[in-house]
Design a protein around this motif. Structure first.
Motif, PDB file in Angstrom:
ATOM      1  N   THR A   1     -71.052 -31.457  31.375  1.00  0.00           N
ATOM      2  CA  THR A   1     -71.125 -32.112  30.073  1.00  0.00           C
ATOM      3  C   THR A   1     -70.876 -33.614  30.160  1.00  0.00           C
ATOM      4  N   GLU A   2     -70.305 -34.048  31.283  1.00  0.00           N
ATOM      5  CA  GLU A   2     -70.042 -35.477  31.433  1.00  0.00           C
ATOM      6  C   GLU A   2     -70.033 -35.839  32.915  1.00  0.00           C
ATOM      7  N   LEU A   3     -70.649 -36.973  33.223  1.00  0.00           N
ATOM      8  CA  LEU A   3     -70.660 -37.510  34.577  1.00  0.00           C
ATOM      9  C   LEU A   3     -70.331 -38.985  34.475  1.00  0.00           C
ATOM     10  N   GLN A   4     -69.234 -39.382  35.098  1.00  0.00           N
ATOM     11  CA  GLN A   4     -68.829 -40.791  35.073  1.00  0.00           C
ATOM     12  C   GLN A   4     -68.907 -41.343  36.491  1.00  0.00           C
ATOM     13  N   LEU A   5     -69.561 -42.492  36.630  1.00  0.00           N
ATOM     14  CA  LEU A   5     -69.665 -43.172  37.916  1.00  0.00           C
ATOM     15  C   LEU A   5     -68.988 -44.524  37.814  1.00  0.00           C
ATOM     16  N   ASP A   6     -68.119 -44.792  38.763  1.00  0.00           N
ATOM     17  CA  ASP A   6     -67.442 -46.079  38.855  1.00  0.00           C
ATOM     18  C   ASP A   6     -68.452 -47.122  39.336  1.00  0.00           C
ATOM     19  N   ASP A   7     -68.186 -48.397  39.102  1.00  0.00           N
ATOM     20  CA  ASP A   7     -69.078 -49.463  39.558  1.00  0.00           C
ATOM     21  C   ASP A   7     -69.249 -49.461  41.076  1.00  0.00           C
ATOM     22  N   ARG A   8     -68.263 -48.921  41.793  1.00  0.00           N
ATOM     23  CA  ARG A   8     -68.353 -48.860  43.251  1.00  0.00           C
ATOM     24  C   ARG A   8     -69.467 -47.925  43.718  1.00  0.00           C
ATOM     25  N   ALA A   9     -69.997 -47.094  42.828  1.00  0.00           N
ATOM     26  CA  ALA A   9     -71.092 -46.181  43.192  1.00  0.00           C
ATOM     27  C   ALA A   9     -72.336 -46.940  43.617  1.00  0.00           C
ATOM     28  N   GLN A  10     -72.505 -48.170  43.130  1.00  0.00           N
ATOM     29  CA  GLN A  10     -73.680 -48.969  43.491  1.00  0.00           C
ATOM     30  C   GLN A  10     -73.687 -49.340  44.964  1.00  0.00           C
ATOM     31  N   ARG A  11     -72.523 -49.339  45.593  1.00  0.00           N
ATOM     32  CA  ARG A  11     -72.433 -49.709  47.004  1.00  0.00           C
ATOM     33  C   ARG A  11     -72.681 -48.521  47.930  1.00  0.00           C
ATOM     34  N   LEU A  12     -72.767 -47.307  47.384  1.00  0.00           N
ATOM     35  CA  LEU A  12     -72.976 -46.115  48.202  1.00  0.00           C
ATOM     36  C   LEU A  12     -74.464 -45.855  48.389  1.00  0.00           C
ATOM     37  N   SER A  13     -74.801 -45.244  49.503  1.00  0.00           N
ATOM     38  CA  SER A  13     -76.198 -44.850  49.703  1.00  0.00           C
ATOM     39  C   SER A  13     -76.505 -43.693  48.753  1.00  0.00           C
ATOM     40  N   ALA A  14     -77.767 -43.456  48.521  1.00  0.00           N
ATOM     41  CA  ALA A  14     -78.174 -42.377  47.614  1.00  0.00           C
ATOM     42  C   ALA A  14     -77.679 -41.031  48.126  1.00  0.00           C
ATOM     43  N   ALA A  15     -77.780 -40.797  49.426  1.00  0.00           N
ATOM     44  CA  ALA A  15     -77.343 -39.513  49.998  1.00  0.00           C
ATOM     45  C   ALA A  15     -75.834 -39.331  49.843  1.00  0.00           C
ATOM     46  N   THR A  16     -75.065 -40.376  50.099  1.00  0.00           N
ATOM     47  CA  THR A  16     -73.613 -40.294  49.975  1.00  0.00           C
ATOM     48  C   THR A  16     -73.211 -40.051  48.531  1.00  0.00           C
ATOM     49  N   LEU A  17     -73.843 -40.755  47.599  1.00  0.00           N
ATOM     50  CA  LEU A  17     -73.515 -40.587  46.187  1.00  0.00           C
ATOM     51  C   LEU A  17     -73.874 -39.191  45.693  1.00  0.00           C
ATOM     52  N   SER A  18     -75.038 -38.696  46.059  1.00  0.00           N
ATOM     53  CA  SER A  18     -75.429 -37.358  45.603  1.00  0.00           C
ATOM     54  C   SER A  18     -74.504 -36.296  46.189  1.00  0.00           C
ATOM     55  N   ASN A  19     -74.097 -36.443  47.458  1.00  0.00           N
ATOM     56  CA  ASN A  19     -73.147 -35.497  48.050  1.00  0.00           C
ATOM     57  C   ASN A  19     -71.802 -35.540  47.338  1.00  0.00           C
ATOM     58  N   GLU A  20     -71.346 -36.728  46.983  1.00  0.00           N
ATOM     59  CA  GLU A  20     -70.062 -36.859  46.286  1.00  0.00           C
ATOM     60  C   GLU A  20     -70.136 -36.255  44.883  1.00  0.00           C
ATOM     61  N   ILE A  21     -71.259 -36.429  44.201  1.00  0.00           N
ATOM     62  CA  ILE A  21     -71.433 -35.825  42.878  1.00  0.00           C
ATOM     63  C   ILE A  21     -71.393 -34.301  42.991  1.00  0.00           C
TER      64      ILE A  21
END
Length: 134
Positions: free
Chosen positions: A35-55
């Motif tokens: 119902t909610e997904l919050q991303l910190d501004d630091r998410a912009q520095r992560l690669s797409a693969a790293t961010l998707s794995n963390e999500i």
């Protein structure tokens, strides 16, 4: 054992989880839907693969937390030893998301680099040679 309608109490449940580094926060409803997904501004520095794995990892944590809350709610309302309680808990066990056995490494990228000094990268099958000079 507090009373209450099991369906109403389950509908009111939600659970949240935050990733290890605090970049991702996920909230899931009682149905398990995000119902909610919050991303910190630091998410912009992560690669797409790293961010998707963390999500995905954080979403699994939130769902696992929700499963614990559902188990407590089932115990408090109908009891885990009843037919309805056992059916609910069996559903939770089957719905538990599978964890990957090993982390998936990204596919390596290859570059056309000459291995001998006289070779130059070409555009065709015969890299570095003129196909007319036979």
């Amino acid at each position: 054992m507090p009373g209450g309608n099991l369906a109403d109490r389950l509908a009111a449940l939600s659970a949240s989880a935050t990733g290890d580094d605090g970049v991702v926060t996920v909230t899931v409803a009682g149905s398990g839907v995000v119902t909610e997904l919050q991303l910190d501004d630091r998410a912009q520095r992560l690669s797409a693969a790293t961010l998707s794995n963390e999500i995905l990892r954080t979403m699994r944590r939130a769902q696992a937390s929700l499963n614990q809350e559902v188990a407590v709610t089932v115990e408090e309302t109908v009891g885990a030893d009843t037919e309805v309680g056992r059916a609910m808990l069996d559903t939770l066990i089957r719905a538990e998301p599978e964890q990957p056995a090993m982390p998936v490494m990204p596919f390596p990228s290859f570059q056309n680099v000459p291995t001998l000094p006289q070779q130059a990268p070409g555009n065709g099958f015969e890299s570095g040679r003129d196909s007319r000079a036979r």
